[in-house]
Design a protein around this motif. Structure first.
Motif, PDB file in Angstrom:
ATOM      1  N   LEU A   3      47.988  53.145  43.320  1.00  0.00           N
ATOM      2  CA  LEU A   3      48.398  51.913  42.492  1.00  0.00           C
ATOM      3  C   LEU A   3      47.752  50.705  43.133  1.00  0.00           C
ATOM      4  O   LEU A   3      47.845  50.437  44.351  1.00  0.00           O
ATOM      5  CB  LEU A   3      49.812  52.087  42.479  1.00  0.00           C
ATOM      6  CG  LEU A   3      50.463  53.157  41.874  1.00  0.00           C
ATOM      7  CD1 LEU A   3      51.902  52.924  42.054  1.00  0.00           C
ATOM      8  CD2 LEU A   3      50.134  53.396  40.483  1.00  0.00           C
ATOM      9  N   GLN A   4      47.421  49.784  42.394  1.00  0.00           N
ATOM     10  CA  GLN A   4      46.825  48.429  42.785  1.00  0.00           C
ATOM     11  C   GLN A   4      47.483  47.445  42.125  1.00  0.00           C
ATOM     12  O   GLN A   4      47.371  47.169  40.854  1.00  0.00           O
ATOM     13  CB  GLN A   4      45.263  48.476  42.616  1.00  0.00           C
ATOM     14  CG  GLN A   4      44.664  47.227  43.009  1.00  0.00           C
ATOM     15  CD  GLN A   4      44.567  46.927  44.486  1.00  0.00           C
ATOM     16  OE1 GLN A   4      44.396  48.108  45.161  1.00  0.00           O
ATOM     17  NE2 GLN A   4      44.642  45.845  44.946  1.00  0.00           N
ATOM     18  N   ALA A   5      48.529  46.537  42.808  1.00  0.00           N
ATOM     19  CA  ALA A   5      49.185  45.506  42.162  1.00  0.00           C
ATOM     20  C   ALA A   5      48.206  44.137  42.450  1.00  0.00           C
ATOM     21  O   ALA A   5      47.609  44.090  43.376  1.00  0.00           O
ATOM     22  CB  ALA A   5      50.317  45.249  42.845  1.00  0.00           C
ATOM     23  N   SER A   6      48.209  43.475  41.275  1.00  0.00           N
ATOM     24  CA  SER A   6      47.787  42.007  41.377  1.00  0.00           C
ATOM     25  C   SER A   6      48.419  41.054  40.472  1.00  0.00           C
ATOM     26  O   SER A   6      49.327  41.403  39.915  1.00  0.00           O
ATOM     27  CB  SER A   6      46.334  42.338  40.924  1.00  0.00           C
ATOM     28  OG  SER A   6      46.221  42.671  39.618  1.00  0.00           O
ATOM     29  N   GLY A   7      48.093  39.740  40.694  1.00  0.00           N
ATOM     30  CA  GLY A   7      48.550  38.710  39.922  1.00  0.00           C
ATOM     31  C   GLY A   7      49.615  37.903  40.571  1.00  0.00           C
ATOM     32  O   GLY A   7      50.118  36.635  39.954  1.00  0.00           O
ATOM     33  N   GLY A   8      50.139  37.905  41.862  1.00  0.00           N
ATOM     34  CA  GLY A   8      50.646  37.053  42.693  1.00  0.00           C
ATOM     35  C   GLY A   8      50.258  35.778  42.914  1.00  0.00           C
ATOM     36  O   GLY A   8      48.995  35.636  42.620  1.00  0.00           O
ATOM     37  N   GLY A   9      50.877  34.855  43.451  1.00  0.00           N
ATOM     38  CA  GLY A   9      50.705  33.552  43.613  1.00  0.00           C
ATOM     39  C   GLY A   9      51.568  32.657  44.174  1.00  0.00           C
ATOM     40  O   GLY A   9      52.745  32.917  43.965  1.00  0.00           O
ATOM     41  N   LEU A  10      51.111  31.392  43.964  1.00  0.00           N
ATOM     42  CA  LEU A  10      52.018  30.166  44.495  1.00  0.00           C
ATOM     43  C   LEU A  10      52.197  29.434  43.013  1.00  0.00           C
ATOM     44  O   LEU A  10      51.512  29.072  42.626  1.00  0.00           O
ATOM     45  CB  LEU A  10      51.517  29.560  45.480  1.00  0.00           C
ATOM     46  CG  LEU A  10      52.360  28.130  45.724  1.00  0.00           C
ATOM     47  CD1 LEU A  10      53.911  28.356  46.042  1.00  0.00           C
ATOM     48  CD2 LEU A  10      51.431  27.263  46.840  1.00  0.00           C
ATOM     49  N   VAL A  11      53.625  29.185  42.861  1.00  0.00           N
ATOM     50  CA  VAL A  11      53.859  28.494  41.604  1.00  0.00           C
ATOM     51  C   VAL A  11      55.025  27.778  41.811  1.00  0.00           C
ATOM     52  O   VAL A  11      55.799  27.873  42.571  1.00  0.00           O
ATOM     53  CB  VAL A  11      54.021  29.575  40.151  1.00  0.00           C
ATOM     54  CG1 VAL A  11      52.976  30.242  40.062  1.00  0.00           C
ATOM     55  CG2 VAL A  11      55.265  30.110  40.318  1.00  0.00           C
ATOM     56  N   GLN A  12      55.363  26.710  40.674  1.00  0.00           N
ATOM     57  CA  GLN A  12      56.477  25.845  40.801  1.00  0.00           C
ATOM     58  C   GLN A  12      57.597  26.508  40.210  1.00  0.00           C
ATOM     59  O   GLN A  12      57.381  27.441  39.257  1.00  0.00           O
ATOM     60  CB  GLN A  12      56.047  24.543  40.486  1.00  0.00           C
ATOM     61  CG  GLN A  12      55.301  23.685  41.202  1.00  0.00           C
ATOM     62  CD  GLN A  12      55.211  22.487  41.070  1.00  0.00           C
ATOM     63  OE1 GLN A  12      55.291  22.026  39.766  1.00  0.00           O
ATOM     64  NE2 GLN A  12      55.017  21.370  41.836  1.00  0.00           N
ATOM     65  N   ALA A  13      58.873  26.151  40.442  1.00  0.00           N
ATOM     66  CA  ALA A  13      60.187  26.646  39.446  1.00  0.00           C
ATOM     67  C   ALA A  13      59.867  26.376  37.988  1.00  0.00           C
ATOM     68  O   ALA A  13      59.447  25.149  37.799  1.00  0.00           O
ATOM     69  CB  ALA A  13      61.367  25.980  40.282  1.00  0.00           C
ATOM     70  N   GLY A  14      60.083  27.472  37.319  1.00  0.00           N
ATOM     71  CA  GLY A  14      60.006  27.220  35.901  1.00  0.00           C
ATOM     72  C   GLY A  14      58.548  27.792  35.368  1.00  0.00           C
ATOM     73  O   GLY A  14      58.597  27.845  34.175  1.00  0.00           O
ATOM     74  N   ALA A  15      57.761  27.913  36.513  1.00  0.00           N
ATOM     75  CA  ALA A  15      56.557  28.572  35.929  1.00  0.00           C
ATOM     76  C   ALA A  15      56.465  29.965  35.609  1.00  0.00           C
ATOM     77  O   ALA A  15      57.597  30.553  35.638  1.00  0.00           O
ATOM     78  CB  ALA A  15      55.494  28.258  36.863  1.00  0.00           C
ATOM     79  N   SER A  16      55.289  30.602  35.167  1.00  0.00           N
ATOM     80  CA  SER A  16      55.167  32.083  34.501  1.00  0.00           C
ATOM     81  C   SER A  16      54.270  32.617  35.553  1.00  0.00           C
ATOM     82  O   SER A  16      53.184  32.034  35.681  1.00  0.00           O
ATOM     83  CB  SER A  16      55.155  32.211  33.212  1.00  0.00           C
ATOM     84  OG  SER A  16      56.129  31.689  32.552  1.00  0.00           O
ATOM     85  N   LEU A  17      54.103  34.059  35.756  1.00  0.00           N
ATOM     86  CA  LEU A  17      53.280  34.772  36.285  1.00  0.00           C
ATOM     87  C   LEU A  17      53.198  36.124  35.510  1.00  0.00           C
ATOM     88  O   LEU A  17      54.408  36.431  35.173  1.00  0.00           O
ATOM     89  CB  LEU A  17      53.422  34.977  37.628  1.00  0.00           C
ATOM     90  CG  LEU A  17      52.912  33.805  38.746  1.00  0.00           C
ATOM     91  CD1 LEU A  17      53.261  34.355  40.340  1.00  0.00           C
ATOM     92  CD2 LEU A  17      51.372  33.644  38.571  1.00  0.00           C
ATOM     93  N   ARG A  18      52.097  36.629  35.470  1.00  0.00           N
ATOM     94  CA  ARG A  18      51.935  37.924  35.080  1.00  0.00           C
ATOM     95  C   ARG A  18      51.269  38.978  36.051  1.00  0.00           C
ATOM     96  O   ARG A  18      50.185  38.826  36.494  1.00  0.00           O
ATOM     97  CB  ARG A  18      51.330  38.062  33.546  1.00  0.00           C
ATOM     98  CG  ARG A  18      51.472  39.679  32.998  1.00  0.00           C
ATOM     99  CD  ARG A  18      50.617  39.812  31.780  1.00  0.00           C
ATOM    100  NE  ARG A  18      49.471  40.000  31.830  1.00  0.00           N
ATOM    101  CZ  ARG A  18      48.651  40.783  31.074  1.00  0.00           C
ATOM    102  NH1 ARG A  18      49.239  41.296  29.679  1.00  0.00           N
ATOM    103  NH2 ARG A  18      47.360  40.767  31.027  1.00  0.00           N
TER     104      ARG A  18
END
Length: 123
Positions: A3-18
């Motif tokens: 399994l290979q997970a991806s898509g993380g990062g640094l965001v501000q509160a209220g933002a979205s990530l997938r």
């Protein structure tokens, strides 16, 4: 199964990530899948789970209404859409393949784990 997970990062509160989790072989479509997360100093906790065909889903109370789990068996991929992110969501997120067709909130019921992807939410 790898399994290979991806898509993380640094965001501000209220933002979205997938987040995405890609599996190495087609038998992925027979397995329930889960997302877990682990913050520094904390145990790994269940976030969301989905059955083999997407018919059943479950979420932890802390993310219910903000996160959505889905899967595309044709692409051997499971997703975690994270909206309205909060600083408390900061953690390493792991995807995992369950031993059977359903998911579980118990991490001991998962046989395969991805390497994790870091999500950091700033205030």
């Amino acid at each position: 199964v790898q399994l290979q997970a991806s898509g993380g990062g640094l965001v501000q509160a209220g933002a979205s990530l997938r987040l995405s989790c890609s599996a190495s072989r087609r038998t992925f479509s027979n397995n329930g899948m889960g997302w877990f997360r682990q913050a520094p100093g904390n145990e790994r906790e269940f976030v969301a789970g989905i059955s083999w065909n997407g018919g059943f889903k479950d979420y932890s109370d802390s993310v219910k209404g903000r996160f959505t789990i889905s899967r595309d068996n044709a692409k051997n991929t499971v997703y975690l859409q994270m909206d309205s992110l909060k600083p408390g969501d900061t953690a390493v997120y792991y995807c995992a393949a369950a031993l059977g067709a359903s998911y579980s909130t118990d991490r001991s019921r998962y046989k395969y784990w991805g390497q994790g992807t870091l999500v950091t939410v700033s205030s």
